[in-house]
Design a protein around this motif. Structure first.
Motif, PDB file in Angstrom:
ATOM      1  N   GLY A   1       0.811  -1.334   0.022  1.00  0.00           N
ATOM      2  CA  GLY A   1      -0.103  -0.005   0.062  1.00  0.00           C
ATOM      3  C   GLY A   1       0.724   1.319  -0.026  1.00  0.00           C
ATOM      4  O   GLY A   1       0.485   2.278  -0.697  1.00  0.00           O
ATOM      5  N   ARG A   2       2.154   1.252   0.856  1.00  0.00           N
ATOM      6  CA  ARG A   2       2.641   2.323   0.858  1.00  0.00           C
ATOM      7  C   ARG A   2       3.541   2.489  -0.524  1.00  0.00           C
ATOM      8  O   ARG A   2       3.730   3.648  -0.998  1.00  0.00           O
ATOM      9  CB  ARG A   2       3.704   2.285   1.891  1.00  0.00           C
ATOM     10  N   ASP A   3       3.921   1.391  -1.025  1.00  0.00           N
ATOM     11  CA  ASP A   3       4.770   1.417  -2.481  1.00  0.00           C
ATOM     12  C   ASP A   3       3.923   2.082  -3.553  1.00  0.00           C
ATOM     13  O   ASP A   3       4.352   2.551  -4.324  1.00  0.00           O
ATOM     14  CB  ASP A   3       4.920   0.030  -2.871  1.00  0.00           C
ATOM     15  N   ILE A   4       2.349   1.887  -3.728  1.00  0.00           N
ATOM     16  CA  ILE A   4       1.774   2.481  -4.603  1.00  0.00           C
ATOM     17  C   ILE A   4       1.062   3.945  -4.155  1.00  0.00           C
ATOM     18  O   ILE A   4       0.188   4.490  -5.059  1.00  0.00           O
ATOM     19  CB  ILE A   4       0.418   1.536  -4.649  1.00  0.00           C
ATOM     20  N   GLY A   5       1.449   4.375  -3.035  1.00  0.00           N
ATOM     21  CA  GLY A   5       1.268   6.012  -2.682  1.00  0.00           C
ATOM     22  C   GLY A   5       0.403   6.028  -1.569  1.00  0.00           C
ATOM     23  O   GLY A   5      -0.084   7.171  -1.531  1.00  0.00           O
ATOM     24  N   LEU A   6      -0.223   5.007  -1.046  1.00  0.00           N
ATOM     25  CA  LEU A   6      -1.160   5.244  -0.120  1.00  0.00           C
ATOM     26  C   LEU A   6      -0.398   6.073   1.268  1.00  0.00           C
ATOM     27  O   LEU A   6       0.849   5.931   1.712  1.00  0.00           O
ATOM     28  CB  LEU A   6      -1.711   3.885   0.625  1.00  0.00           C
ATOM     29  N   ASP A   7      -1.127   6.895   1.869  1.00  0.00           N
ATOM     30  CA  ASP A   7      -0.637   7.509   2.900  1.00  0.00           C
ATOM     31  C   ASP A   7      -0.085   6.724   4.187  1.00  0.00           C
ATOM     32  O   ASP A   7      -0.769   5.725   4.580  1.00  0.00           O
ATOM     33  CB  ASP A   7      -1.722   8.600   3.660  1.00  0.00           C
ATOM     34  N   SER A   8       0.936   6.771   4.585  1.00  0.00           N
ATOM     35  CA  SER A   8       1.789   5.963   5.377  1.00  0.00           C
ATOM     36  C   SER A   8       1.130   6.101   6.970  1.00  0.00           C
ATOM     37  O   SER A   8       1.281   4.903   7.494  1.00  0.00           O
ATOM     38  CB  SER A   8       3.195   6.262   5.670  1.00  0.00           C
ATOM     39  N   HIS A   9       0.446   7.166   7.138  1.00  0.00           N
ATOM     40  CA  HIS A   9      -0.120   7.169   8.528  1.00  0.00           C
ATOM     41  C   HIS A   9      -1.571   6.626   8.458  1.00  0.00           C
ATOM     42  O   HIS A   9      -2.099   6.112   9.267  1.00  0.00           O
ATOM     43  CB  HIS A   9      -0.389   8.484   8.948  1.00  0.00           C
ATOM     44  N   SER A  10      -2.126   6.499   7.338  1.00  0.00           N
ATOM     45  CA  SER A  10      -3.201   5.744   7.322  1.00  0.00           C
ATOM     46  C   SER A  10      -3.454   4.385   6.360  1.00  0.00           C
ATOM     47  O   SER A  10      -4.573   3.862   6.146  1.00  0.00           O
ATOM     48  CB  SER A  10      -4.659   6.855   6.467  1.00  0.00           C
TER      49      SER A  10
END
Length: 224
Positions: free
Chosen positions: A39-48
């Motif tokens: 999820g982080r790799d595809i650009g999702l906010d790291s906090h959410s």
């Protein structure tokens, strides 16, 4: 895979992950870590990212469905970074007691999982029970809006692939209460496999055991 000759025989559908092996192995935790990383790799906010992925799981039955639907995640990439990267062979050992229990059940045996086929085969092979199942109903993440538990269509797909038309002939074991409740609504006799401390869902659940090896205790008529 279908089996028309078995359409009038009783059949037992077994979930795989956290059902045929203990959730204490931590495979679910490792899978979630990899999903959150993707999820982080595809650009999702790291906090959410964790909340987003967990919400997709609640809304769609599987996080990957939400990632594919809303973020264009490629199924092959998901399998490679998540399921395919799990050290299944080093975490799961052969289970002779499980094998003996499966051999003694007086029904057909079929695996029914929300995982992809490669992951399912790796787990069953590591447990050394892969030869005991007639077939596997699995999720093809490359299909748009693929069916998965607890959607009724997934249970109908499993029956169709196993060549059974009468829901009263179907038995089912799963570690997820929602999946069990959906199976009961479909007409299957179902067993929840979960620790007593875990959320058991509604009072409609028919049978409950803490480990799959205890199955003969709640359905003794199915065993030799």
């Amino acid at each position: 895979m279908t089996n028309d000759s078995g359409c009038h025989e009783r059949i037992f559908f077994f979930d795989i992950d956290n059902c045929l092996y203990s959730p204490e192995l931590g495979i679910d935790r490792l899978m979630k870590e990899r999903i959150f990383a993707l999820g982080r790799d595809i650009g999702l906010d790291s906090h959410s990212v964790e909340d987003t992925c967990n919400n997709y799981y609640k809304d769609y039955g599987l996080t990957v469905r939400g990632l594919v639907k809303h973020h264009g995640v490629d199924a092959a990439a998901f399998n490679g970074q998540v399921n395919g990267s799990l050290p299944i062979e080093s975490l799961i050992s052969p289970d002779p007691a499980l094998r003996q229990m499966l051999l003694s059940i007086k029904t057909r045996r079929w695996a029914f999982t929300n995982a992809d086929i490669d992951h399912a085969r790796r787990v069953l092979k590591s447990l050394e029970v892969d030869d005991l199942f007639e077939g596997i109903t699995f999720c093809d993440y490359s299909e748009p809006d693929f069916a998965c538990k607890p959607e009724r269509i997934a249970y109908e797909k499993a029956m169709r692939e196993a060549g059974v038309v009468d829901a009263r002939l179907c038995y089912f074991a799963d570690d997820n209460a929602q999946n069990i409740e959906a199976a009961i609504k479909t007409g299957w006799t179902s067993v929840l496999v979960a620790k007593k401390s875990d959320k058991l869902g509604s009072a409609t659940i028919e049978h409950h055991i803490e480990a799959i090896h205890e199955l003969p205790l709640v359905l003794p008529h199915l065993f030799a």
